[in-house]
Design a protein around this motif. Structure first.
Motif, PDB file in Angstrom:
ATOM      1  N   GLN A   1       0.838  -1.190   0.000  1.00  0.00           N
ATOM      2  CA  GLN A   1       0.000   0.000   0.000  1.00  0.00           C
ATOM      3  C   GLN A   1       0.876   1.244   0.000  1.00  0.00           C
ATOM      4  OE1 GLN A   1      -1.943  -0.889   3.794  1.00  0.00           O
ATOM      5  NE2 GLN A   1      -0.948   0.876   4.710  1.00  0.00           N
ATOM      6  N   LYS A   2       0.283   2.376  -0.347  1.00  0.00           N
ATOM      7  CA  LYS A   2       1.027   3.627  -0.355  1.00  0.00           C
ATOM      8  C   LYS A   2       1.321   4.045   1.080  1.00  0.00           C
ATOM      9  CE  LYS A   2       0.994   8.325  -2.201  1.00  0.00           C
ATOM     10  NZ  LYS A   2       2.346   8.151  -2.771  1.00  0.00           N
ATOM     11  N   ALA A   3       2.548   4.456   1.315  1.00  0.00           N
ATOM     12  CA  ALA A   3       2.951   4.841   2.662  1.00  0.00           C
ATOM     13  C   ALA A   3       2.292   6.152   3.065  1.00  0.00           C
ATOM     14  CB  ALA A   3       4.466   4.984   2.731  1.00  0.00           C
ATOM     15  N   SER A   4       1.891   6.237   4.312  1.00  0.00           N
ATOM     16  CA  SER A   4       1.317   7.470   4.844  1.00  0.00           C
ATOM     17  C   SER A   4       1.802   7.641   6.276  1.00  0.00           C
ATOM     18  CB  SER A   4      -0.212   7.438   4.794  1.00  0.00           C
ATOM     19  OG  SER A   4      -0.708   6.380   5.600  1.00  0.00           O
ATOM     20  N   TRP A   5       1.660   8.848   6.807  1.00  0.00           N
ATOM     21  CA  TRP A   5       2.170   9.090   8.156  1.00  0.00           C
ATOM     22  C   TRP A   5       1.344  10.147   8.858  1.00  0.00           C
ATOM     23  CZ3 TRP A   5       4.806   7.104  11.869  1.00  0.00           C
ATOM     24  CH2 TRP A   5       5.231   7.901  12.940  1.00  0.00           C
ATOM     25  N   LYS A   6       1.083   9.903  10.126  1.00  0.00           N
ATOM     26  CA  LYS A   6       0.463  10.885  11.001  1.00  0.00           C
ATOM     27  C   LYS A   6       1.197  10.845  12.324  1.00  0.00           C
ATOM     28  CE  LYS A   6      -3.895  12.209  13.237  1.00  0.00           C
ATOM     29  NZ  LYS A   6      -5.306  11.821  13.496  1.00  0.00           N
ATOM     30  N   GLU A   7       1.642  12.006  12.769  1.00  0.00           N
ATOM     31  CA  GLU A   7       2.409  12.081  14.015  1.00  0.00           C
ATOM     32  C   GLU A   7       1.519  11.717  15.208  1.00  0.00           C
ATOM     33  OE1 GLU A   7       4.016  15.899  16.221  1.00  0.00           O
ATOM     34  OE2 GLU A   7       5.363  15.371  14.559  1.00  0.00           O
ATOM     35  N   PRO A   8       2.060  10.964  16.181  1.00  0.00           N
ATOM     36  CA  PRO A   8       1.260  10.657  17.381  1.00  0.00           C
ATOM     37  C   PRO A   8       0.894  11.925  18.140  1.00  0.00           C
ATOM     38  CG  PRO A   8       3.540   9.924  17.630  1.00  0.00           C
ATOM     39  CD  PRO A   8       3.390  10.332  16.218  1.00  0.00           C
ATOM     40  N   GLU A   9      -0.258  11.884  18.801  1.00  0.00           N
ATOM     41  CA  GLU A   9      -0.751  13.069  19.505  1.00  0.00           C
ATOM     42  C   GLU A   9       0.053  13.383  20.757  1.00  0.00           C
ATOM     43  OE1 GLU A   9      -4.937  13.141  20.220  1.00  0.00           O
ATOM     44  OE2 GLU A   9      -5.431  12.278  18.256  1.00  0.00           O
ATOM     45  N   GLN A  10       0.491  12.336  21.459  1.00  0.00           N
ATOM     46  CA  GLN A  10       1.218  12.556  22.714  1.00  0.00           C
ATOM     47  C   GLN A  10       2.638  12.016  22.589  1.00  0.00           C
ATOM     48  OE1 GLN A  10      -0.727  11.792  26.445  1.00  0.00           O
ATOM     49  NE2 GLN A  10      -2.739  11.682  25.490  1.00  0.00           N
ATOM     50  N   ILE A  11       3.593  12.937  22.487  1.00  0.00           N
ATOM     51  CA  ILE A  11       5.002  12.572  22.378  1.00  0.00           C
ATOM     52  C   ILE A  11       5.717  13.031  23.646  1.00  0.00           C
ATOM     53  CG2 ILE A  11       7.144  12.895  21.086  1.00  0.00           C
ATOM     54  CD1 ILE A  11       5.428  13.369  18.600  1.00  0.00           C
ATOM     55  N   VAL A  12       6.455  12.105  24.263  1.00  0.00           N
ATOM     56  CA  VAL A  12       7.182  12.398  25.490  1.00  0.00           C
ATOM     57  C   VAL A  12       8.672  12.365  25.174  1.00  0.00           C
ATOM     58  CG1 VAL A  12       7.601  11.747  27.884  1.00  0.00           C
ATOM     59  CG2 VAL A  12       5.348  11.319  26.846  1.00  0.00           C
ATOM     60  N   ALA A  13       9.337  13.519  25.269  1.00  0.00           N
ATOM     61  CA  ALA A  13      10.775  13.587  25.021  1.00  0.00           C
ATOM     62  C   ALA A  13      11.525  13.090  26.252  1.00  0.00           C
ATOM     63  CB  ALA A  13      11.190  15.017  24.686  1.00  0.00           C
ATOM     64  N   ILE A  14      12.456  12.164  26.039  1.00  0.00           N
ATOM     65  CA  ILE A  14      13.214  11.587  27.147  1.00  0.00           C
ATOM     66  C   ILE A  14      14.694  11.946  26.994  1.00  0.00           C
ATOM     67  CG2 ILE A  14      11.600   9.721  27.593  1.00  0.00           C
ATOM     68  CD1 ILE A  14      13.326   7.888  25.900  1.00  0.00           C
ATOM     69  N   SER A  15      15.462  11.754  28.067  1.00  0.00           N
ATOM     70  CA  SER A  15      16.866  12.144  28.067  1.00  0.00           C
ATOM     71  C   SER A  15      17.713  11.085  28.756  1.00  0.00           C
ATOM     72  CB  SER A  15      17.036  13.500  28.753  1.00  0.00           C
ATOM     73  OG  SER A  15      16.521  13.459  30.075  1.00  0.00           O
ATOM     74  N   ASP A  16      19.012  11.237  28.629  1.00  0.00           N
ATOM     75  CA  ASP A  16      19.957  10.269  29.175  1.00  0.00           C
ATOM     76  C   ASP A  16      19.796  10.113  30.685  1.00  0.00           C
ATOM     77  OD1 ASP A  16      22.202   8.496  29.026  1.00  0.00           O
ATOM     78  OD2 ASP A  16      23.439  10.096  29.863  1.00  0.00           O
ATOM     79  N   ALA A  17      19.867   8.866  31.142  1.00  0.00           N
ATOM     80  CA  ALA A  17      19.810   8.499  32.567  1.00  0.00           C
ATOM     81  C   ALA A  17      18.430   8.686  33.183  1.00  0.00           C
ATOM     82  CB  ALA A  17      20.859   9.268  33.383  1.00  0.00           C
ATOM     83  N   GLN A  18      17.442   9.021  32.369  1.00  0.00           N
ATOM     84  CA  GLN A  18      16.087   9.192  32.903  1.00  0.00           C
ATOM     85  C   GLN A  18      15.512   7.845  33.321  1.00  0.00           C
ATOM     86  OE1 GLN A  18      13.576  11.555  30.374  1.00  0.00           O
ATOM     87  NE2 GLN A  18      11.717  11.129  31.537  1.00  0.00           N
ATOM     88  N   LYS A  19      14.758   7.856  34.404  1.00  0.00           N
ATOM     89  CA  LYS A  19      14.080   6.660  34.901  1.00  0.00           C
ATOM     90  C   LYS A  19      12.615   6.711  34.479  1.00  0.00           C
ATOM     91  CE  LYS A  19      17.765   5.498  37.341  1.00  0.00           C
ATOM     92  NZ  LYS A  19      18.617   4.334  37.016  1.00  0.00           N
ATOM     93  N   LEU A  20      12.117   5.618  33.948  1.00  0.00           N
ATOM     94  CA  LEU A  20      10.724   5.524  33.529  1.00  0.00           C
ATOM     95  C   LEU A  20      10.069   4.345  34.230  1.00  0.00           C
ATOM     96  CD1 LEU A  20      11.233   5.900  29.650  1.00  0.00           C
ATOM     97  CD2 LEU A  20      10.612   7.721  31.259  1.00  0.00           C
TER      98      LEU A  20
END
Length: 231
Positions: free
Chosen positions: A107-126
């Motif tokens: 199929q033809k490729a399409s894209w929609k950005e997710p609504e909730q994006i969480v930026a993470i960083s080095d050494a972060q605990k999740l």
């Protein structure tokens, strides 16, 4: 730790589903191209409910299905340096690669950005779905490539496998190899530093679950992976 993984339809990208047990919340890692039918089968078979999506980096073969998995409620966790890639991951593909991708998917490729994006960083605990992850920034394959460490191991490992922790290494480290550095945003210099400062210090008892190919251990990679020698 309940751990299920399977390859995506294109590029054989490993998609991981992690949970404390059946019938619990789960984390989905790197939902790539065409994974939705098989992912739904896994969620149904183990009675799991996704609570977050972790992305080891922003290449399309690792993020293509992130938006349908997240819907409008779940967060997509990605390093701040690869956050921009979720704007248009298809844009980094050359026309030939895009055509091959569309032929594989049918199929033809399409894209929609997710609504909730969480930026993470080095050494972060999740703390997600009852599991505790540590983010290790390991650029080289992309600017924002990360590995996710967990202080537990999958259920059902053979008794002769001596491992005490797990790392989801994305495209930083593979069994016998490493991620390529010649794509936009890649850097061999950065990769060498990541291998020396982030990968090599991992204990031998670390189980490595990579973005492509079979799992391995740090004990094995330390003595057999040619890209880790002489660092």
């Amino acid at each position: 730790m309940l751990t299920v993984y399977f390859p995506a339809q294109a590029f054989a990208t490993n998609c991981y589903v992690l949970a404390t047990d059946r019938g619990q919340e789960c984390v989905v890692v790197d939902p790539g191209i065409g994974v939705m039918p098989q992912l739904q089968e896994v969620l149904t078979a183990y009675d799991l409910k996704p609570t977050a999506v972790l992305l080891t980096h922003g290449h399309v073969d690792h993020v293509y299905s992130v938006t349908p998995v997240c819907g409008g409620t779940l967060g997509a966790y990605i390093h701040e340096d690869d956050r921009y890639r979720l704007g248009d991951p298809l844009g980094s593909l050359d026309p030939g690669m895009l055509s091959m991708f569309e032929q594989q998917v049918g199929q033809k490729a399409s894209w929609k950005e997710p609504e909730q994006i969480v930026a993470i960083s080095d050494a972060q605990k999740l703390s997600l779905a009852g599991l505790d992850f540590t983010v290790s920034h390991a650029p080289g394959h992309t600017e924002g490539s990360v590995m996710f460490g967990i202080d537990t191991v999958p259920d059902g490992l053979p008794g002769d496998v001596d491992v005490q922790s797990t790392v989801l290494s994305g495209d930083v480290l593979f069994a016998g190899s490493i991620g390529r550095t010649d794509l936009p945003g890649g850097s061999n210099e950065a990769m060498q530093k990541s291998l020396k400062d982030v990968v090599l210090p991992l204990p031998d008892t670390t189980l490595v679950l990579p973005g492509h190919g079979p799992g391995t251990t740090m004990a094995h990679e330390r003595v057999s992976n040619p890209f880790l020698q002489n660092l």
